[in-house]
Motif scaffolding. Structure first.
Motif, PDB file in Angstrom:
ATOM      1  N   ILE A   1       0.844  -1.194   0.000  1.00  0.00           N
ATOM      2  CA  ILE A   1       0.000   0.000   0.000  1.00  0.00           C
ATOM      3  C   ILE A   1       0.880   1.245   0.000  1.00  0.00           C
ATOM      4  CG2 ILE A   1      -1.855   1.241   1.167  1.00  0.00           C
ATOM      5  CD1 ILE A   1      -2.780  -1.534   0.566  1.00  0.00           C
ATOM      6  N   ILE A   2       0.638   2.148  -0.935  1.00  0.00           N
ATOM      7  CA  ILE A   2       1.252   3.473  -0.898  1.00  0.00           C
ATOM      8  C   ILE A   2       0.209   4.447  -0.364  1.00  0.00           C
ATOM      9  CG2 ILE A   2       2.161   5.393  -2.273  1.00  0.00           C
ATOM     10  CD1 ILE A   2       3.260   3.348  -4.240  1.00  0.00           C
ATOM     11  N   THR A   3       0.574   5.213   0.658  1.00  0.00           N
ATOM     12  CA  THR A   3      -0.331   6.252   1.152  1.00  0.00           C
ATOM     13  C   THR A   3       0.196   7.629   0.745  1.00  0.00           C
ATOM     14  OG1 THR A   3       0.695   6.643   3.320  1.00  0.00           O
ATOM     15  CG2 THR A   3      -0.869   4.815   3.152  1.00  0.00           C
ATOM     16  N   VAL A   4      -0.726   8.477   0.326  1.00  0.00           N
ATOM     17  CA  VAL A   4      -0.432   9.875   0.024  1.00  0.00           C
ATOM     18  C   VAL A   4      -1.476  10.709   0.745  1.00  0.00           C
ATOM     19  CG1 VAL A   4       0.633   9.370  -2.210  1.00  0.00           C
ATOM     20  CG2 VAL A   4      -1.819   9.827  -2.092  1.00  0.00           C
ATOM     21  N   GLY A   5      -1.203  11.959   0.978  1.00  0.00           N
ATOM     22  CA  GLY A   5      -2.173  12.795   1.678  1.00  0.00           C
ATOM     23  C   GLY A   5      -3.280  13.292   0.765  1.00  0.00           C
ATOM     24  N   ASP A   6      -2.889  13.887  -0.342  1.00  0.00           N
ATOM     25  CA  ASP A   6      -3.801  14.556  -1.256  1.00  0.00           C
ATOM     26  C   ASP A   6      -4.446  13.560  -2.215  1.00  0.00           C
ATOM     27  OD1 ASP A   6      -5.066  16.190  -3.086  1.00  0.00           O
ATOM     28  OD2 ASP A   6      -3.324  17.462  -3.482  1.00  0.00           O
ATOM     29  N   PRO A   7      -5.785  13.533  -2.315  1.00  0.00           N
ATOM     30  CA  PRO A   7      -6.433  12.644  -3.288  1.00  0.00           C
ATOM     31  C   PRO A   7      -5.924  12.836  -4.717  1.00  0.00           C
ATOM     32  CG  PRO A   7      -8.060  13.539  -1.785  1.00  0.00           C
ATOM     33  CD  PRO A   7      -6.773  14.260  -1.493  1.00  0.00           C
ATOM     34  N   GLU A   8      -5.562  14.067  -5.077  1.00  0.00           N
ATOM     35  CA  GLU A   8      -5.067  14.311  -6.428  1.00  0.00           C
ATOM     36  C   GLU A   8      -3.695  13.688  -6.669  1.00  0.00           C
ATOM     37  OE1 GLU A   8      -5.207  18.403  -7.496  1.00  0.00           O
ATOM     38  OE2 GLU A   8      -7.378  18.590  -7.201  1.00  0.00           O
ATOM     39  N   ARG A   9      -2.967  13.393  -5.588  1.00  0.00           N
ATOM     40  CA  ARG A   9      -1.644  12.788  -5.764  1.00  0.00           C
ATOM     41  C   ARG A   9      -1.730  11.295  -6.069  1.00  0.00           C
ATOM     42  NH1 ARG A   9       2.152  14.626  -1.334  1.00  0.00           N
ATOM     43  NH2 ARG A   9       2.017  16.561  -2.510  1.00  0.00           N
ATOM     44  N   VAL A  10      -2.895  10.686  -5.849  1.00  0.00           N
ATOM     45  CA  VAL A  10      -3.033   9.262  -6.179  1.00  0.00           C
ATOM     46  C   VAL A  10      -2.694   9.022  -7.645  1.00  0.00           C
ATOM     47  CG1 VAL A  10      -4.675   7.351  -6.407  1.00  0.00           C
ATOM     48  CG2 VAL A  10      -4.703   8.788  -4.347  1.00  0.00           C
ATOM     49  N   GLU A  11      -3.264   9.822  -8.519  1.00  0.00           N
ATOM     50  CA  GLU A  11      -3.005   9.630  -9.944  1.00  0.00           C
ATOM     51  C   GLU A  11      -1.619  10.116 -10.349  1.00  0.00           C
ATOM     52  OE1 GLU A  11      -6.291  11.248 -12.094  1.00  0.00           O
ATOM     53  OE2 GLU A  11      -7.634   9.601 -11.522  1.00  0.00           O
ATOM     54  N   SER A  12      -0.984  10.938  -9.524  1.00  0.00           N
ATOM     55  CA  SER A  12       0.412  11.285  -9.775  1.00  0.00           C
ATOM     56  C   SER A  12       1.304  10.059  -9.622  1.00  0.00           C
ATOM     57  CB  SER A  12       0.875  12.383  -8.806  1.00  0.00           C
ATOM     58  OG  SER A  12       0.161  13.571  -9.003  1.00  0.00           O
ATOM     59  N   VAL A  13       0.843   9.089  -8.827  1.00  0.00           N
ATOM     60  CA  VAL A  13       1.556   7.826  -8.671  1.00  0.00           C
ATOM     61  C   VAL A  13       1.100   6.817  -9.722  1.00  0.00           C
ATOM     62  CG1 VAL A  13       2.058   5.896  -7.123  1.00  0.00           C
ATOM     63  CG2 VAL A  13       1.825   8.219  -6.187  1.00  0.00           C
TER      64      VAL A  13
ATOM     65  N   SER B   1      -5.288   7.754  -0.755  1.00  0.00           N
ATOM     66  CA  SER B   1      -5.099   9.044  -0.092  1.00  0.00           C
ATOM     67  C   SER B   1      -5.707   8.992   1.303  1.00  0.00           C
ATOM     68  CB  SER B   1      -5.736  10.170  -0.909  1.00  0.00           C
ATOM     69  OG  SER B   1      -7.132   9.986  -1.040  1.00  0.00           O
ATOM     70  N   THR B   2      -5.011   9.604   2.240  1.00  0.00           N
ATOM     71  CA  THR B   2      -5.453   9.574   3.640  1.00  0.00           C
ATOM     72  C   THR B   2      -6.050  10.895   4.093  1.00  0.00           C
ATOM     73  OG1 THR B   2      -3.310  10.318   4.502  1.00  0.00           O
ATOM     74  CG2 THR B   2      -3.613   7.938   4.192  1.00  0.00           C
ATOM     75  N   GLY B   3      -5.868  11.958   3.284  1.00  0.00           N
ATOM     76  CA  GLY B   3      -6.154  13.267   3.821  1.00  0.00           C
ATOM     77  C   GLY B   3      -5.036  13.663   4.776  1.00  0.00           C
ATOM     78  N   ILE B   4      -5.281  14.723   5.540  1.00  0.00           N
ATOM     79  CA  ILE B   4      -4.234  15.271   6.409  1.00  0.00           C
ATOM     80  C   ILE B   4      -4.474  14.863   7.865  1.00  0.00           C
ATOM     81  CG2 ILE B   4      -3.197  17.399   7.279  1.00  0.00           C
ATOM     82  CD1 ILE B   4      -3.955  18.738   4.647  1.00  0.00           C
ATOM     83  N   GLY B   5      -3.409  14.410   8.536  1.00  0.00           N
ATOM     84  CA  GLY B   5      -3.467  14.214   9.975  1.00  0.00           C
ATOM     85  C   GLY B   5      -3.607  12.778  10.428  1.00  0.00           C
ATOM     86  N   THR B   6      -3.198  12.527  11.678  1.00  0.00           N
ATOM     87  CA  THR B   6      -3.235  11.169  12.212  1.00  0.00           C
ATOM     88  C   THR B   6      -4.641  10.735  12.595  1.00  0.00           C
ATOM     89  OG1 THR B   6      -2.688  11.984  14.430  1.00  0.00           O
ATOM     90  CG2 THR B   6      -0.861  11.249  13.052  1.00  0.00           C
ATOM     91  N   ASP B   7      -5.597  11.667  12.710  1.00  0.00           N
ATOM     92  CA  ASP B   7      -6.978  11.238  12.943  1.00  0.00           C
ATOM     93  C   ASP B   7      -7.473  10.430  11.741  1.00  0.00           C
ATOM     94  OD1 ASP B   7      -6.769  13.543  11.417  1.00  0.00           O
ATOM     95  OD2 ASP B   7      -8.580  14.473  12.215  1.00  0.00           O
ATOM     96  N   ASN B   8      -7.110  10.859  10.533  1.00  0.00           N
ATOM     97  CA  ASN B   8      -7.448  10.089   9.342  1.00  0.00           C
ATOM     98  C   ASN B   8      -6.636   8.805   9.244  1.00  0.00           C
ATOM     99  OD1 ASN B   8      -9.306  11.980   8.611  1.00  0.00           O
ATOM    100  ND2 ASN B   8      -8.281  12.643   6.756  1.00  0.00           N
ATOM    101  N   ILE B   9      -5.387   8.854   9.700  1.00  0.00           N
ATOM    102  CA  ILE B   9      -4.557   7.643   9.682  1.00  0.00           C
ATOM    103  C   ILE B   9      -5.180   6.562  10.550  1.00  0.00           C
ATOM    104  CG2 ILE B   9      -2.317   6.685  10.364  1.00  0.00           C
ATOM    105  CD1 ILE B   9      -2.291   8.382   7.774  1.00  0.00           C
ATOM    106  N   ASP B  10      -5.789   6.937  11.657  1.00  0.00           N
ATOM    107  CA  ASP B  10      -6.470   5.972  12.517  1.00  0.00           C
ATOM    108  C   ASP B  10      -7.551   5.224  11.739  1.00  0.00           C
ATOM    109  OD1 ASP B  10      -7.008   4.851  15.214  1.00  0.00           O
ATOM    110  OD2 ASP B  10      -8.923   5.878  14.974  1.00  0.00           O
ATOM    111  N   ILE B  11      -8.283   5.929  10.894  1.00  0.00           N
ATOM    112  CA  ILE B  11      -9.316   5.307  10.063  1.00  0.00           C
ATOM    113  C   ILE B  11      -8.679   4.402   9.008  1.00  0.00           C
ATOM    114  CG2 ILE B  11     -11.082   5.765   8.304  1.00  0.00           C
ATOM    115  CD1 ILE B  11     -11.775   8.330   9.894  1.00  0.00           C
ATOM    116  N   VAL B  12      -7.723   4.947   8.273  1.00  0.00           N
ATOM    117  CA  VAL B  12      -7.151   4.224   7.134  1.00  0.00           C
ATOM    118  C   VAL B  12      -6.442   2.946   7.573  1.00  0.00           C
ATOM    119  CG1 VAL B  12      -5.458   4.337   5.261  1.00  0.00           C
ATOM    120  CG2 VAL B  12      -6.965   6.283   5.706  1.00  0.00           C
TER     121      VAL B  12
END
Length: 290
Positions: free
Chosen positions: A30-42, A74-85
Motif C-alpha cells: 500500500i502506498i499512502t499519500v495525503g492529497d487525493p489528487e496525488r493518487v493519480e500522480s503515482v 489518499s489519507t487526507g491530512i493528519g493522524t486522525d485520518n490515519i487511525d481510520i485508514v
C-alpha cells in the motif's frame, strides 16, 4: 468472537465503511499519500489500473507497476485520518467481513508513505528525499491504544526534559519505522532522520499568521534537541500514526518525505512537483523489487 455492527461498520455492499473497499480490491503493498489528487500522480506510471474508488478524502486505485500489484490510497491530512485508514486496511485483510470474525492466519501489509515535509535542520536542503527512521508523535493517537511496549521511552523522556514540554499538550511518543524497509529503500542520495508529527500545520508547527503562539521558541527547541547522536530532522502530520498503528497491527511501514521547505533557512521549493515526481519514481522502482 463476532464483532458487533457498531464496531465493524460495513456499507450495504459489504465494503468497509469509510474507505468503501472490498478485500479483493487492495494489494499487500500500500502506498499512502495525503492529497487525493496525488493518487493519480503515482498511478499514471502504472501499466494497468484495475480498481478506482473515491469516498470522502479517501481515493483508492489498485493496479500494476512492473508486474507488482500495488494499491495507492489518499489519507487526507493528519493522524486522525490515519487511525481510520490503518484500522480499515487491516480489517480488509485480517477480519472476515462476512462472518465478522478475526482470521486465524494474519496478513502483514507493506505500507509506504510518500509525502511532503519541512526540514527542521539547516543542513537538510529543500528538494531532498528523507526517510524517517523513527517518528516522534505530538498528536496523542497512540495513547488510546495499549502501546508502552513499542515506544522508545528514553527518547520521549529526553525530549520532554530538554524542551521543557508543556504538560497541557499530548505527551510525545516515539516509534520506529520498519528496519528492513528502511534498508531496502535507502540509497546514497537519501537522508535519514527522526520525523516529528504535529497535530496542525500552523501553530503546532510554529507558524504565526494572526494568532500568538503559546511557545515562540518551540521550533528552536525541536531543532536543538539531541538524544545520543539523533536529532529531529523534519516536521509533517502523518508518520507517527502510520508507524504506531503498523507496529501494533503487525504491518511493515516506511515514511519517505520530499523536503519542500527548510524552516530554519526560511526557504521553500520552487520545483516541488519535480521533487515529488522523483520521489515517486524512485519509490516505485524499489517497491517493484519487494
Amino acid at each position: 468472537m463476532q464483532l458487533p455492527q457498531s464496531e465493524l461498520i460495513l456499507n450495504e455492499d459489504g465494503s468497509i465503511y469509510h474507505l468503501n473497499l472490498l478485500p479483493e480490491e487492495i494489494a499487500d503493498t500500500i502506498i499512502t499519500v495525503g492529497d487525493p489528487e496525488r493518487v493519480e500522480s503515482v498511478t499514471r506510471f502504472f501499466d494497468k489500473i484495475e480498481v478506482s474508488k473515491h469516498k470522502r478524502e479517501f481515493k483508492t486505485q489498485t493496479g500494476y507497476y512492473k508486474n507488482k500489484r500495488i494499491t495507492v490510497i489518499s489519507t487526507g491530512i493528519g493522524t486522525d485520518n490515519i487511525d481510520i485508514v490503518l484500522n480499515e486496511l487491516d480489517a480488509l485483510v485480517n477480519i472476515d467481513l462476512k462472518t465478522r470474525q478475526l482470521k486465524e492466519e494474519l496478513t502483514s501489509l507493506n505500507i509506504v508513505r510518500l509525502g511532503t515535509s519541512g526540514a527542521i535542520q539547516q543542513n537538510i536542503p529543500i528538494d531532498s528525499i528523507l526517510i524517517s527512521k523513527k517518528a516522534l508523535g505530538f498528536d496523542g493517537l497512540l495513547h488510546y491504544y495499549e502501546s508502552k511496549h513499542l515506544r522508545d521511552l528514553a527518547f520521549e523522556n529526553a525530549f520532554v526534559e530538554q524542551t521543557q514540554w508543556d504538560e497541557a499538550k499530548n505527551y510525545p511518543y516515539c516509534v520506529p519505522g520498519d528496519s528492513d524497509l528502511i534498508t531496502h529503500f535507502d540509497n546514497e542520495n537519501t537522508y535519514k532522520g527522526v520525523t516529528a508529527t504535529n497535530i496542525g500545520f500552523y501553530g503546532p508547527q510554529g507558524r504565526k499568521l494572526r494568532l500568538e503562539l503559546a511557545d515562540n521558541a518551540l521550533n528552536t527547541k525541536i531543532e536543538n534537541f539531541q538524544y545520543n547522536t539523533e536529532k529531529i530532522t523534519n516536521l509533517e502530520m502523518e508518520t507517527s500514526g502510520i508507524y504506531a498503528l503498523s507496529l501494533l497491527l503487525g504491518h511493515r511501514a516506511i515514511s519517505i518525505n520530499a523536503i519542500m521547505a527548510n524552516r530554519i533557512n526560511g526557504t521553500f521549493s520552487k520545483q516541488g512537483s519535480k521533487t515529488v515526481e522523483r520521489m515517486i519514481i524512485q519509490a516505485l522502482d524499489r517497491i517493484a523489487l519487494l
